[in-house]
Every structure is written in C-alpha cells, then in structure tokens.
Design an enzyme around this catalytic site. Structure first.
Site, PDB file in Angstrom:
ATOM      1  N   GLY A  87      13.103  61.898  84.917  1.00 22.35           N
ATOM      2  CA  GLY A  87      12.091  61.104  84.227  1.00 22.35           C
ATOM      3  C   GLY A  87      11.588  59.941  85.067  1.00 22.35           C
ATOM      4  O   GLY A  87      12.373  59.306  85.791  1.00 22.35           O
ATOM      5  N   GLU A  88      10.293  59.656  84.945  1.00 24.79           N
ATOM      6  CA  GLU A  88       9.743  58.468  85.618  1.00 24.79           C
ATOM      7  C   GLU A  88      10.266  57.188  84.971  1.00 24.79           C
ATOM      8  O   GLU A  88      10.049  56.105  85.483  1.00 24.79           O
ATOM      9  CB  GLU A  88       8.216  58.505  85.564  1.00 24.79           C
ATOM     10  CG  GLU A  88       7.628  59.550  86.482  1.00 24.79           C
ATOM     11  CD  GLU A  88       6.117  59.512  86.539  1.00 24.79           C
ATOM     12  OE1 GLU A  88       5.502  58.810  85.706  1.00 24.79           O
ATOM     13  OE2 GLU A  88       5.553  60.202  87.408  1.00 24.79           O
ATOM     14  N   HIS A 109      17.543  62.812  73.423  1.00 27.41           N
ATOM     15  CA  HIS A 109      16.389  62.390  72.619  1.00 27.41           C
ATOM     16  C   HIS A 109      15.161  63.147  73.120  1.00 27.41           C
ATOM     17  O   HIS A 109      15.260  63.966  74.061  1.00 27.41           O
ATOM     18  CB  HIS A 109      16.217  60.872  72.696  1.00 27.41           C
ATOM     19  CG  HIS A 109      16.188  60.331  74.098  1.00 27.41           C
ATOM     20  ND1 HIS A 109      15.165  60.599  74.972  1.00 27.41           N
ATOM     21  CD2 HIS A 109      17.076  59.573  74.784  1.00 27.41           C
ATOM     22  CE1 HIS A 109      15.405  60.009  76.126  1.00 27.41           C
ATOM     23  NE2 HIS A 109      16.571  59.381  76.051  1.00 27.41           N
ATOM     24  N   GLY A 149      23.584  62.815  78.163  1.00 29.60           N
ATOM     25  CA  GLY A 149      23.724  63.085  76.729  1.00 29.60           C
ATOM     26  C   GLY A 149      23.038  62.058  75.857  1.00 29.60           C
ATOM     27  O   GLY A 149      22.173  61.316  76.334  1.00 29.60           O
ATOM     28  N   HIS A 163      14.457  63.424  76.911  1.00 27.93           N
ATOM     29  CA  HIS A 163      15.199  64.496  77.587  1.00 27.93           C
ATOM     30  C   HIS A 163      14.566  65.849  77.270  1.00 27.93           C
ATOM     31  O   HIS A 163      14.415  66.700  78.155  1.00 27.93           O
ATOM     32  CB  HIS A 163      16.655  64.540  77.100  1.00 27.93           C
ATOM     33  CG  HIS A 163      17.471  63.322  77.410  1.00 27.93           C
ATOM     34  ND1 HIS A 163      18.069  62.574  76.431  1.00 27.93           N
ATOM     35  CD2 HIS A 163      17.807  62.739  78.596  1.00 27.93           C
ATOM     36  CE1 HIS A 163      18.758  61.583  76.995  1.00 27.93           C
ATOM     37  NE2 HIS A 163      18.607  61.658  78.298  1.00 27.93           N
TER      38      HIS A 163
HETATM   39  P1  AMP Z   1      19.949  59.837  81.154  1.00 30.58           P
HETATM   40  O1  AMP Z   1      20.610  60.737  80.180  1.00 30.58           O
HETATM   41  O2  AMP Z   1      19.549  58.524  80.590  1.00 30.58           O
HETATM   42  O3  AMP Z   1      20.687  59.751  82.456  1.00 30.58           O
HETATM   43  O4  AMP Z   1      18.573  60.552  81.500  1.00 30.58           O
HETATM   44  C1  AMP Z   1      18.525  61.870  81.985  1.00 30.58           C
HETATM   45  C2  AMP Z   1      17.144  62.127  82.522  1.00 30.58           C
HETATM   46  O5  AMP Z   1      16.192  61.949  81.470  1.00 30.58           O
HETATM   47  C3  AMP Z   1      16.740  61.149  83.631  1.00 30.58           C
HETATM   48  O6  AMP Z   1      15.995  61.856  84.609  1.00 30.58           O
HETATM   49  C4  AMP Z   1      15.876  60.156  82.898  1.00 30.58           C
HETATM   50  O7  AMP Z   1      14.928  59.521  83.723  1.00 30.58           O
HETATM   51  C5  AMP Z   1      15.194  61.059  81.887  1.00 30.58           C
HETATM   52  N1  AMP Z   1      14.704  60.280  80.752  1.00 30.58           N
HETATM   53  C6  AMP Z   1      15.410  59.428  79.970  1.00 30.58           C
HETATM   54  N2  AMP Z   1      14.600  58.856  79.058  1.00 30.58           N
HETATM   55  C7  AMP Z   1      13.355  59.340  79.277  1.00 30.58           C
HETATM   56  C8  AMP Z   1      12.083  59.116  78.678  1.00 30.58           C
HETATM   57  N3  AMP Z   1      11.922  58.268  77.664  1.00 30.58           N
HETATM   58  N4  AMP Z   1      11.026  59.792  79.166  1.00 30.58           N
HETATM   59  C9  AMP Z   1      11.178  60.660  80.210  1.00 30.58           C
HETATM   60  N5  AMP Z   1      12.344  60.911  80.821  1.00 30.58           N
HETATM   61  C10 AMP Z   1      13.418  60.256  80.371  1.00 30.58           C
END
Ligand code: AMP
Length: 282
Positions: A149-150, A34, A31, A37
């Site tokens: 995401g990378e 941004h 969640g 995501h």
């Molecule tokens: P999170 O909500 O932070 O667990 O992220 C969910 C997914 O979004 C994960 O696969 C992250 O690597 C990806 N993600 C988060 N921020 C970015 C970003 N700036 N660019 C690309 N993927 C992202």
C-alpha cells in the site's frame, strides 16, 4: 480456503504452481484485516493465477514493545473477511517460532539511504525487520508480483529497492491508499481508537488535503510551519512529524525543484495510537 501455518506445507502446496509457471500474487500483512488490505488482494486476484496472503505480526520490525503487545491479533475474523472476498486465496499464518526458530533478530539492510528518513529515523531498526521478514517470505512463496500500500509509502520504496539490490525476481506493485468515507486512512491501528478518537483522526487527512492545496502558494518551510500551527490548535492530537520529501529519493525537501514529485508525510498520535498517512503534492 487453505490456511497454512507451516512453511513446509505451504511450499509443498505451491510447488506444482511454480513448476507450471503459474503466476502467484502475494500480499504480506500483519492481520487485523480491513478494506485497505482487501483492496490489495483484489488487485492480486485480478492479475494472478493464485493469491497468497500472509498474516504475521513480525516482532523484529517493532521498535516499541508496547506497540507489539497491543497490535490486534484477530485471525478468525481475518480469515472470514478474506474468505468473503474469495475462497481461493491461500492464507499463510505462521507462528514466530515457525519463521525464526528461537532467534528472531533482524538482519541489517542497506537501502541506499531510503531508510535514513522519516520512519527509518523515527523507528530505529524498523526497516531491517521489514527486509528480514520479506526476504524470508519472498524466498518461500516465490511470488510473481507482490502488493504494497502507498499508505506506507516509504516501505513501498524500500521494498522496491530491496528486490532490486538483492535480485529477487518479483514485481512490486504499489496500491493507492484506501480511506474511510470521512478520509481517515484505513489502518489496523484504528481499531484501538475510541469513536471520538476516530472522529478526531479525520483531522490528519483534512490537513494533508489543505497542505496539498497550499503547496503552490507557500514555500516548503512556510507549509511545514502552517501544518504545525494547525496541530497546535488540537490538544488531543500530537504531531510526531510532518515532512515534505522527494517521492523517489525520500530526501527531505527544503526547496521546490522543477520536474520533481513531492509528497507530504505525516505521523500523529491520538489516544496513544500512532497513525501514519501521506499525500501526493502534485
Ligand atoms: P499492515 O498489515 O499494516 O502491515 O499492512 C499490510 C499492507 O497493506 C501494507 O502494504 C500496507 O501498506 C497496506 N495497507 C494498509 N492499510 C492500507 C490502506 N488504508 N490502503 C492501502 N493499503 C494499505
């Protein structure tokens, strides 16, 4: 737009799609949605008949209880943002009890050593928590492809390993890091930074880019020293680690070898917020 909070309701909704062999794209998130995501969701929409996004702050992947407590929870804003991208996305936003009942202890996973470096070493138990929640969500949603995401590059490699070792029939797709115009990688944690902190945080990517251009000129140890010296000049930023690792094995690199791809991985703290980023050094 459909929002499900219960596993059984989501399962029932997805069942006809699965029976009809429709492709399901799945984007797991915690969640505070941004554009990073959203970029994953756009890829999923383009490549699948249906896209499911989960929003779940998974307690057992946090090794720091304060970090878990402070993690932004903004479900209404998130659903509006997702709806602005597509009304057809399915959101799964369960409670902790719905997922784990009254036992949210993580299972143990063996990722053939990928977990022993960087985030695995610095956040004990973190990747056990990631494996635990993903195994549950993959089993429930049965996605054709799942998007990561990378930005969390080690996580991406670990998830690929998880599905391979456990024969989970899903294709893991890595997506490029989405950045603000000033270079700062988009992150839910950025919301906890002041405007000044956000400005200071642009230094992280500046250093990564400079490290990349210095990669051919300096040895690995010289480059690591160069990065720590750069951070010493910034009293408001605390460098947790900068590491150069083989992109496939994530093993720490000490010398450069032909035909290997290296990445620079960094974690730095600003205003008590832990920020992570990385860059390909090729
Ligand atoms: P999170 O909500 O932070 O667990 O992220 C969910 C997914 O979004 C994960 O696969 C992250 O690597 C990806 N993600 C988060 N921020 C970015 C970003 N700036 N660019 C690309 N993927 C992202």
């Amino acid at each position: 737009m459909f929002i499900f909070q219960e596993k059984s309701a989501l399962k029932e909704y997805l069942s006809p799609f699965i029976s009809a062999n429709k492709s399901i794209g799945f984007v797991p998130t915690m969640g505070a949605i941004h554009e990073g995501h959203l970029s994953l969701m756009k890829n999923s929409i383009a490549e699948n008949d249906l896209t499911v996004v989960s929003i779940f702050v998974n307690p057992n992947q946090f090794n720091n209880q304060e970090d878990l407590k402070k993690y932004p929870r903004t479900l209404e804003k998130d659903t509006n943002l997702i709806a602005s991208l597509s009304e057809d996305i399915i959101i799964f936003a369960p409670s902790v009890e719905e997922i784990y009942g009254n036992n949210s202890t993580a299972q143990s996973f063996d990722y053939d050593g990928l977990e022993s470096h960087m985030e695995g070493a610095n956040r004990p138990g973190h990747f056990d928590g990631v494996g635990t929640i993903l195994t549950i969500l993959f089993e429930l949603i049965r996605p054709t492809k799942s998007y990561f995401g990378e930005k969390d590059f080690q996580q991406l490699q670990i998830v690929k390993k998880l599905v391979k070792k456990h024969n989970i029939p899903v294709k893991i797709i890595g997506c490029p890091i989405f950045r603000h115009e000033n270079g700062l990688a988009m992150s839910s944690r950025n919301e906890r930074l002041s405007e000044k902190g956000k400005q200071e945080a642009t230094f992280i990517y500046e250093v990564l880019q400079q490290a990349k251009s210095n990669f051919t000129k300096l040895s690995i140890s010289e480059l690591i020293n160069w990065v720590s010296t750069k951070f010493e000049e910034k009293p408001h930023i605390h460098l947790e680690y900068f590491e150069i690792a083989d992109e496939d094995t994530l093993a720490t690199a000490t010398t450069k070898e032909e035909n290997k791809k290296y990445r620079g991985f960094i974690v730095a703290h600003i205003e008590n917020v832990r920020l992570i980023d990385n860059i390909a050094l090729y």
